[in-house]
Design a protein around this motif. Structure first.
Motif, short mmCIF file in Angstrom:
data_model
loop_
_atom_site.label_atom_id
_atom_site.label_comp_id
_atom_site.label_asym_id
_atom_site.label_seq_id
_atom_site.Cartn_x
_atom_site.Cartn_y
_atom_site.Cartn_z
N ARG A 27 -88.08 83.49 -39.24
CA ARG A 27 -88.41 85.47 -39.01
C ARG A 27 -88.45 86.00 -40.09
NH1 ARG A 27 -84.74 88.95 -36.45
NH2 ARG A 27 -86.02 90.40 -34.73
N THR A 28 -86.78 85.94 -40.43
CA THR A 28 -86.71 86.57 -41.74
C THR A 28 -87.57 86.12 -43.05
OG1 THR A 28 -84.65 87.13 -41.55
CG2 THR A 28 -84.32 87.31 -43.46
N ARG A 29 -87.98 87.96 -43.57
CA ARG A 29 -89.24 87.47 -44.45
C ARG A 29 -88.22 86.97 -45.89
NH1 ARG A 29 -94.34 87.04 -45.53
NH2 ARG A 29 -94.61 87.21 -48.14
N VAL A 30 -88.41 86.36 -46.49
CA VAL A 30 -87.95 86.39 -48.25
C VAL A 30 -88.33 86.83 -50.09
CG1 VAL A 30 -86.30 84.80 -49.37
CG2 VAL A 30 -86.32 84.82 -47.14
N LEU A 31 -88.16 87.60 -50.39
CA LEU A 31 -89.24 88.27 -51.18
C LEU A 31 -87.97 87.67 -52.00
CD1 LEU A 31 -90.70 89.16 -52.83
CD2 LEU A 31 -90.51 91.65 -52.54
N ILE A 32 -89.03 86.90 -52.91
CA ILE A 32 -87.84 86.39 -54.41
C ILE A 32 -88.10 87.35 -55.48
CG2 ILE A 32 -86.23 84.71 -55.95
CD1 ILE A 32 -87.00 82.68 -53.43
N LEU A 33 -87.37 87.20 -56.52
CA LEU A 33 -87.34 88.72 -57.76
C LEU A 33 -87.09 87.47 -59.02
CD1 LEU A 33 -87.22 92.18 -56.48
CD2 LEU A 33 -88.75 90.52 -56.94
N GLN A 34 -87.84 86.79 -59.68
CA GLN A 34 -87.06 85.80 -60.51
C GLN A 34 -87.23 86.41 -62.18
OE1 GLN A 34 -89.26 82.03 -61.34
NE2 GLN A 34 -87.14 80.99 -60.57
N HIS A 35 -86.31 86.72 -62.88
CA HIS A 35 -86.55 87.24 -64.28
C HIS A 35 -87.23 86.42 -64.90
CE1 HIS A 35 -84.67 87.64 -68.51
NE2 HIS A 35 -84.14 89.27 -67.97
N PRO A 36 -87.90 86.03 -65.44
CA PRO A 36 -88.86 84.78 -66.97
C PRO A 36 -87.82 84.08 -67.67
CG PRO A 36 -89.22 86.78 -66.74
CD PRO A 36 -87.81 87.60 -66.23
#
Length: 202
Positions: A27-36
Motif C-alpha cells: 500500500r505504501t509506495r517506496v522511493l529509494i534514492l541511492q548515492h552512487p
C-alpha cells in the motif's frame, strides 16, 4: 576477465539471487534514492528492496533534478525515512494516515552520504521525517553497526512497511539478504567467521 553477472540482481551469474526475490505489493509506495557510491557495494540491499516491491522505485544520483515530480504522487503523502529534529515514529504516522497511503522516501548510503543527499536536494530535506523504533539490530553479522539501532536499507524498509501496512508481512524481502550473508560466511570459512565475527552473535 570479469565474471558474468545477472543483469537483474547484479550478482555473479553462479550466485544469482533472482529465485529468492519475491514480488510483493504494498500500500505504501517506496522511493529509494541511492548515492552512487552504493551501486557497487557487495550487498546493495536497496536494489534487492526495489526488485522485491511492485510499488518500489530505485533512483541513483546525488542531485535529483526531477525530485519534484517523483514526490508528486497523486493520493500519496511523501515522508522521509531519516532521523532528525521533529521526526515522528513510523508507527505514529501509520495511525495518523487517515486512509491516505504514504510515499516513503528512503536515502541509501552511509550516514555521511545520506546527509549529503539531503543537503544537495532541499526538497528532500524539507519532507516530514519518520524514524524507526529504537533497539533494532541488523542481521548483517559480518559488520559491526556504526551506531546502536543501525540497520541496512532493506531491513529499514521491511520494518517500516510492516508498521505502515500492518498486518501484512514483508519478511520475504529478507530472503536474498540472508542468502548473501550466508554466502559470504561460506566463502570465508566457518573457522575464520567464528574467530572474527562470532563474538557479535552473543
Amino acid at each position: 576477465m570479469s565474471r558474468p553477472t545477472c543483469a537483474r540482481c547484479a550478482r555473479p551469474t553462479r550466485h544469482c539471487l533472482c529465485g529468492l526475490i519475491p514480488l510483493l505489493d504494498s500500500r505504501t509506495r517506496v522511493l529509494i534514492l541511492q548515492h552512487p557510491s552504493e551501486v557497487e557495494h557487495a550487498l546493495n540491499t536497496a536494489r534487492l528492496a526495489a526488485l522485491g516491491l511492485s510499488n518500489g522505485e530505485l533512483r541513483v544520483g546525488e542531485v535529483f533534478e526531477d525530485l519534484s515530480a517523483l514526490l508528486a504522487r497523486p493520493g500519496h503523502r511523501a515522508c522521509l525515512l531519516f532521523p532528525g529534529e521533529g521526526a515522528q515514529p513510523v508507527a505514529s504516522a501509520a495511525a495518523e494516515a487517515d486512509g491516505q497511503p504514504l510515499l516513503l522516501v528512503v536515502p541509501d548510503g552511509t550516514w555521511r552520504k545520506a546527509r549529503k543527499l539531503l543537503h544537495l536536494n532541499p526538497l528532500l530535506a524539507a519532507l516530514p521525517r519518520l524514524t524507526l523504533p529504537a533497539g533494532l539490530s541488523s542481521r548483517y553479522r559480518l559488520r559491526k553497526a556504526p551506531m546502536p539501532g543501525a540497520v541496512s536499507t532493506l531491513e529499514a524498509i521491511v520494518c517500516a512497511l510492516e508498521l505502515l501496512d500492518a498486518p501484512k508481512s514483508y519478511q520475504a524481502l529478507l530472503r536474498p539478504f540472508e542468502a548473501l550473508i550466508q554466502g559470504q560466511i561460506a566463502a570465508m570459512g566457518d573457522e575464520t567467521y567464528r574467530r572474527n565475527h562470532g563474538r557479535h552473535e552473543a
